[in-house]
Write a protein that holds these residues in place. Sequence first.
Motif, short mmCIF file in Angstrom:
data_model
loop_
_atom_site.label_atom_id
_atom_site.label_comp_id
_atom_site.label_asym_id
_atom_site.label_seq_id
_atom_site.Cartn_x
_atom_site.Cartn_y
_atom_site.Cartn_z
N LYS A 72 64.13 -36.06 22.95
CA LYS A 72 62.68 -36.21 23.20
C LYS A 72 62.17 -35.25 24.28
O LYS A 72 61.40 -35.63 25.15
N LYS A 73 62.63 -34.01 24.19
CA LYS A 73 62.18 -32.95 25.09
C LYS A 73 61.59 -31.83 24.24
O LYS A 73 61.91 -31.68 23.07
N MET A 74 60.71 -31.04 24.86
CA MET A 74 60.10 -29.92 24.15
C MET A 74 61.11 -28.78 24.04
O MET A 74 61.63 -28.32 25.06
N PRO A 75 61.40 -28.31 22.81
CA PRO A 75 62.48 -27.34 22.62
C PRO A 75 62.31 -26.02 23.37
O PRO A 75 63.24 -25.58 24.04
N ILE A 76 61.17 -25.38 23.26
CA ILE A 76 61.00 -24.06 23.89
C ILE A 76 61.03 -24.21 25.41
O ILE A 76 61.70 -23.43 26.10
#
Length: 102
Positions: A72-76
């Motif tokens: 649940k983290k933003m990939p970039i």
Amino acid sequence: MNIKQTLVSVIKVISTVLISTAIALELWNIYAVSNNIDIPSILIPVFWVERFAVTCHFLEGVIAAFYAPAKKKMPIQYGIYTFFVGTVGLWELFKEKFEVKN
């Protein structure tokens, strides 16, 4: 703050500074080569170490970006963060998987 958290914070700062310096060094090298400026031969090993470190951090960033959505983290954003802090970023991403539950 315990010793482990302090050490992790110090590693993050040092890693970010070193990777930023490595990028700047590589940009300077590209500029020097493209403008036919001689580079001191003593720096050749430094360039190889720098390239190895940047490559390792890049691969860690790609791994973090790939696994970030599962955590649940933003990939970039997390990939860039891990690129700069290195293995610590991966460790933080996967630490709950490796922690022993009491």
